[in-house]
Design an enzyme around this catalytic site. Structure first.
Site, mmCIF file in Angstrom:
data_model
loop_
_atom_site.group_PDB
_atom_site.id
_atom_site.type_symbol
_atom_site.label_atom_id
_atom_site.label_comp_id
_atom_site.label_asym_id
_atom_site.label_seq_id
_atom_site.Cartn_x
_atom_site.Cartn_y
_atom_site.Cartn_z
ATOM 1 N N HIS A 54 37.339 -10.082 0.862
ATOM 2 C CA HIS A 54 38.555 -10.895 0.870
ATOM 3 C C HIS A 54 38.686 -11.615 2.204
ATOM 4 C CE1 HIS A 54 39.704 -7.310 3.102
ATOM 5 N NE2 HIS A 54 40.546 -8.108 3.743
ATOM 6 N N HIS A 105 38.062 -15.776 8.106
ATOM 7 C CA HIS A 105 36.702 -15.284 7.850
ATOM 8 C C HIS A 105 36.743 -14.197 6.789
ATOM 9 C CE1 HIS A 105 38.383 -12.182 10.427
ATOM 10 N NE2 HIS A 105 37.494 -11.363 9.892
HETATM 11 P P1 2AM Z 1 38.723 -7.703 9.147
HETATM 12 O O1 2AM Z 1 38.074 -7.649 7.814
HETATM 13 O O2 2AM Z 1 38.513 -8.963 9.839
HETATM 14 O O3 2AM Z 1 38.423 -6.496 9.981
HETATM 15 C C1 2AM Z 1 42.650 -4.877 5.780
HETATM 16 O O4 2AM Z 1 42.580 -3.821 6.686
HETATM 17 C C2 2AM Z 1 42.229 -6.163 6.448
HETATM 18 O O5 2AM Z 1 43.129 -6.463 7.521
HETATM 19 C C3 2AM Z 1 40.833 -6.118 7.031
HETATM 20 O O6 2AM Z 1 40.047 -7.005 6.292
HETATM 21 C C4 2AM Z 1 40.977 -6.543 8.471
HETATM 22 O O7 2AM Z 1 40.275 -7.667 8.828
HETATM 23 C C5 2AM Z 1 42.410 -6.965 8.606
HETATM 24 N N1 2AM Z 1 42.978 -6.507 9.863
HETATM 25 C C6 2AM Z 1 43.473 -7.291 10.833
HETATM 26 N N2 2AM Z 1 43.962 -6.563 11.835
HETATM 27 C C7 2AM Z 1 43.743 -5.271 11.509
HETATM 28 C C8 2AM Z 1 44.012 -4.033 12.157
HETATM 29 N N3 2AM Z 1 44.633 -3.976 13.349
HETATM 30 N N4 2AM Z 1 43.630 -2.910 11.542
HETATM 31 C C9 2AM Z 1 43.003 -2.957 10.346
HETATM 32 N N5 2AM Z 1 42.741 -4.074 9.678
HETATM 33 C C10 2AM Z 1 43.110 -5.236 10.245
#
Ligand code: 2AM
Length: 175
Positions: free
Chosen positions: A42, A124
């Site tokens: 996603h 991304h």
């Molecule tokens: P990422 O894929 O770029 O790591 C669900 O956890 C989504 O939220 C993940 O896809 C993650 O992005 C994003 N996310 C952003 N900030 C986060 C955080 N502090 N902790 C966990 N997930 C985060």
């Protein structure tokens, strides 16, 4: 007080998730790391973290007021963020509507007093986790065209087998 770990995201169709998973395997062959499970692929719009259940109805009302047009996203670049250990795919030219959607969501979250990310939004899709730094140039990847027509509120539960995502609500973008 009960809370859920929430985030807002764009979830692609299964067909596009399969193509993203292929891109992830190709990137993994070059850099290593662990592929994100296909159904979990996603694009995160906003990560809310642990959020009180009490605020979810007001949050949903606010998000229903987000006004943004549907758009086409062309994912055409893969790379690695070495510090985060993330292998990603992203659009080199995100459409204006994606920035507008992100801005509009941020405004609604702020209006509710929810925390918003202060770092710049870098749209991304995380393909790999625990990716070591890449050495040398990465191979070009076939572009993936994704027609984006909805955004979703997701509850995430962390388990020993990785996260589990449960869609709580979905809103259409204007056609
Ligand atoms: P990422 O894929 O770029 O790591 C669900 O956890 C989504 O939220 C993940 O896809 C993650 O992005 C994003 N996310 C952003 N900030 C986060 C955080 N502090 N902790 C966990 N997930 C985060």
């Amino acid at each position: 007080m009960a809370t859920q770990r929430l985030f807002l995201a764009l979830f692609p169709s299964h067909t596009i998730q399969r193509r993203l998973a292929e891109a992830g395997r190709a990137l993994q062959a070059h850099v290593g790391g662990r592929c994100v499970a296909t159904p979990l692929l996603h694009l995160t719009l906003a990560f809310l973290g642990d959020t009180s259940d009490d605020i979810v109805p007001a949050l949903c009302d606010r998000l229903a007021a987000v006004s943004c047009a549907s758009f086409d996203l062309t994912l055409d670049q893969v790379g690695v963020w070495p510090q985060a250990g993330i292998g990603w795919m992203q659009p080199t030219q995100p459409p204006a509507a994606l920035w507008q959607l992100h801005r509009s969501i941020q405004q609604q979250l702020q209006a509710l007093g929810l925390p918003v990310e202060q770092r710049a939004f870098k749209p991304h899709i995380t393909l790999l986790r625990k990716a070591p730094p890449s050495r040398g140039p990465l191979p070009p990847c076939p572009a993936i065209d994704w027609p984006v027509t909805t955004f979703q509120l997701i509850a995430s539960t962390l388990t020993t087998n990785g996260p589990q995502y449960r869609p709580l609500a979905s809103w259409p973008l204007a056609s």
